[in-house]
Design a protein around this motif. Sequence first.
Motif, mmCIF file in Angstrom:
data_model
loop_
_atom_site.group_PDB
_atom_site.id
_atom_site.type_symbol
_atom_site.label_atom_id
_atom_site.label_comp_id
_atom_site.label_asym_id
_atom_site.label_seq_id
_atom_site.Cartn_x
_atom_site.Cartn_y
_atom_site.Cartn_z
ATOM 1 N N LEU A 1 0.899 -4.336 15.943
ATOM 2 C CA LEU A 1 1.424 -3.725 14.733
ATOM 3 C C LEU A 1 0.361 -3.659 13.657
ATOM 4 O O LEU A 1 0.254 -2.664 12.942
ATOM 5 N N ARG A 2 -0.458 -4.714 13.526
ATOM 6 C CA ARG A 2 -1.519 -4.692 12.527
ATOM 7 C C ARG A 2 -2.528 -3.607 12.845
ATOM 8 O O ARG A 2 -3.018 -2.894 11.976
ATOM 9 N N LYS A 3 -2.848 -3.455 14.132
ATOM 10 C CA LYS A 3 -3.821 -2.450 14.542
ATOM 11 C C LYS A 3 -3.276 -1.042 14.336
ATOM 12 O O LYS A 3 -3.957 -0.152 13.823
ATOM 13 N N LEU A 4 -1.991 -0.817 14.706
ATOM 14 C CA LEU A 4 -1.401 0.504 14.582
ATOM 15 C C LEU A 4 -1.295 0.940 13.132
ATOM 16 O O LEU A 4 -1.490 2.101 12.799
ATOM 17 N N CYS A 5 -0.989 -0.001 12.255
ATOM 18 C CA CYS A 5 -0.776 0.351 10.853
ATOM 19 C C CYS A 5 -2.054 0.267 10.037
ATOM 20 O O CYS A 5 -2.057 0.563 8.851
ATOM 21 N N GLY A 6 -3.146 -0.201 10.641
ATOM 22 C CA GLY A 6 -4.419 -0.217 9.947
ATOM 23 C C GLY A 6 -4.582 -1.366 8.981
ATOM 24 O O GLY A 6 -5.328 -1.268 8.014
ATOM 25 N N ALA A 7 -3.858 -2.477 9.199
ATOM 26 C CA ALA A 7 -4.003 -3.627 8.310
ATOM 27 C C ALA A 7 -5.389 -4.207 8.448
ATOM 28 O O ALA A 7 -5.985 -4.200 9.510
ATOM 29 N N ARG A 8 -5.917 -4.764 7.344
ATOM 30 C CA ARG A 8 -7.260 -5.311 7.372
ATOM 31 C C ARG A 8 -7.221 -6.785 7.016
ATOM 32 O O ARG A 8 -6.540 -7.177 6.085
ATOM 33 N N GLY A 9 -7.992 -7.589 7.697
ATOM 34 C CA GLY A 9 -8.264 -9.006 7.525
ATOM 35 C C GLY A 9 -7.416 -9.802 6.556
ATOM 36 O O GLY A 9 -6.628 -9.305 5.815
ATOM 37 N N GLY A 10 -7.568 -11.093 6.581
ATOM 38 C CA GLY A 10 -6.951 -11.996 5.647
ATOM 39 C C GLY A 10 -5.490 -12.260 5.902
ATOM 40 O O GLY A 10 -4.803 -12.797 5.054
ATOM 41 N N MET A 11 -4.991 -11.924 7.073
ATOM 42 C CA MET A 11 -3.558 -12.063 7.322
ATOM 43 C C MET A 11 -3.192 -13.430 7.868
ATOM 44 O O MET A 11 -2.063 -13.862 7.743
ATOM 45 N N PHE B 1 11.424 2.268 18.409
ATOM 46 C CA PHE B 1 11.138 1.492 17.224
ATOM 47 C C PHE B 1 9.960 2.081 16.463
ATOM 48 O O PHE B 1 8.977 2.517 17.047
ATOM 49 N N GLN B 2 10.051 2.071 15.145
ATOM 50 C CA GLN B 2 8.939 2.520 14.321
ATOM 51 C C GLN B 2 7.963 1.368 14.121
ATOM 52 O O GLN B 2 8.335 0.205 14.138
ATOM 53 N N ALA B 3 6.681 1.701 13.938
ATOM 54 C CA ALA B 3 5.691 0.682 13.629
ATOM 55 C C ALA B 3 5.897 0.224 12.187
ATOM 56 O O ALA B 3 5.999 1.037 11.277
ATOM 57 N N VAL B 4 6.003 -1.070 11.972
ATOM 58 C CA VAL B 4 6.194 -1.630 10.635
ATOM 59 C C VAL B 4 5.233 -2.792 10.443
ATOM 60 O O VAL B 4 4.694 -3.343 11.396
ATOM 61 N N ARG B 5 5.026 -3.157 9.180
ATOM 62 C CA ARG B 5 4.202 -4.326 8.866
ATOM 63 C C ARG B 5 4.696 -4.929 7.559
ATOM 64 O O ARG B 5 5.283 -4.215 6.721
ATOM 65 N N PRO B 6 4.486 -6.227 7.340
ATOM 66 C CA PRO B 6 4.836 -6.809 6.050
ATOM 67 C C PRO B 6 4.036 -6.117 4.956
ATOM 68 O O PRO B 6 2.832 -5.884 5.124
ATOM 69 N N LEU B 7 4.674 -5.777 3.846
ATOM 70 C CA LEU B 7 3.964 -5.076 2.782
ATOM 71 C C LEU B 7 2.811 -5.921 2.250
ATOM 72 O O LEU B 7 1.766 -5.387 1.864
ATOM 73 N N GLU B 8 2.992 -7.252 2.236
ATOM 74 C CA GLU B 8 1.916 -8.124 1.756
ATOM 75 C C GLU B 8 0.657 -7.985 2.605
ATOM 76 O O GLU B 8 -0.446 -8.298 2.163
ATOM 77 N N ALA B 9 0.807 -7.530 3.858
ATOM 78 C CA ALA B 9 -0.332 -7.387 4.759
ATOM 79 C C ALA B 9 -0.956 -5.999 4.699
ATOM 80 O O ALA B 9 -1.951 -5.741 5.366
ATOM 81 N N ALA B 10 -0.375 -5.112 3.927
ATOM 82 C CA ALA B 10 -0.881 -3.740 3.855
ATOM 83 C C ALA B 10 -2.170 -3.686 3.049
ATOM 84 O O ALA B 10 -2.400 -4.518 2.163
ATOM 85 N N PRO B 11 -3.044 -2.714 3.337
ATOM 86 C CA PRO B 11 -4.276 -2.566 2.546
ATOM 87 C C PRO B 11 -3.964 -2.210 1.103
ATOM 88 O O PRO B 11 -2.870 -1.716 0.783
ATOM 89 N N ASP B 12 -4.917 -2.433 0.225
ATOM 90 C CA ASP B 12 -4.711 -2.213 -1.214
ATOM 91 C C ASP B 12 -4.311 -0.774 -1.530
ATOM 92 O O ASP B 12 -3.560 -0.532 -2.475
ATOM 93 N N LYS B 13 -4.810 0.195 -0.758
ATOM 94 C CA LYS B 13 -4.493 1.594 -1.058
ATOM 95 C C LYS B 13 -2.993 1.867 -0.924
ATOM 96 O O LYS B 13 -2.464 2.770 -1.570
ATOM 97 N N VAL B 14 -2.308 1.082 -0.086
ATOM 98 C CA VAL B 14 -0.858 1.226 0.053
ATOM 99 C C VAL B 14 -0.160 0.647 -1.163
ATOM 100 O O VAL B 14 0.720 1.273 -1.763
ATOM 101 N N LYS B 15 -0.573 -0.555 -1.563
ATOM 102 C CA LYS B 15 0.075 -1.230 -2.683
ATOM 103 C C LYS B 15 -0.281 -0.616 -4.039
ATOM 104 O O LYS B 15 0.440 -0.821 -5.018
#
Length: 263
Positions: free
Chosen positions: A20-30, A67-81
């Motif tokens: 899920l992290r890879k599919l959604c493009g999450a970056r480090g620090g998780m 199922f849709q790919a989802v991720r915790p919002l806290e784990a999203a990159p800054d551009k999302v937040k």
Amino acid sequence: ASSITVCPATLPLATTASKLRKLCGARGGMTDMMPGMMSPSLNPSRVPQPEKYVERIGAFCLDGADFQAVRPLEAAPDKVKNFSDVSRPEMIRSLCHSHVPGWKAFPEEELAIDQICEGLSNQLFKVHLDKESTGVIPCVLFRVYGKDVATLYDGEQELNIFKTLSKYQIAPKMYANGDGWRIEEWHFAVPLKTKYMRNPSILTQVASQLARLHKLSSRSDFPREILEMMPASTDRLQRWVDGCETAAAKLHQSNTCPETARR
């Protein structure tokens, strides 16, 4: 919009989180935080449950990949937040805590936010209680309007029509809305894929719902102001033509004037 779907039920827990992290493009620090240091709903390494609050019955269970790919919002990159003034986790959590009926009885920290990695112009978030409680709305959809959507449609008109359709139980219920956002009833279902339309029983149900939609205007209580509106498509096409002509003129000017091109 992303068309990637995953089925966590077929993957080990760690593999699910990784994919899920890879599919959604999450970056480090998780995974740098120690477990138990914060509420589970605020932990970026929390493994979301895409299947939670999703009904999987009948034809929708055929391929196991709805199922849709989802991720915790806290784990999203800054551009999302930083997408808008209301895309930050704390803002979404506060708005839902204040406006969703019954949620004020729970601490804000018990609200979990998952970004749904789908959509075209809007940001979509699944906001739900971290702990299940009887008699309380368990989950809502938090929608953040896309930037410059006014070039695509009239936002005020769209909201008015959405409220009307919600009143007739064709669109989801709306719990609250504000500048650039709204909170909608969570639809306990999965997106209908094109291939399912081959099923006669599903095709019949779709036709029935479309008939309901097109019969609305014949109701005696249907809003007259909507009945008297001009077709939006013609106005929208004209605005797009005007926008294209303006863009073409600017492009032509930049190609013929070096000073403009430098700017």
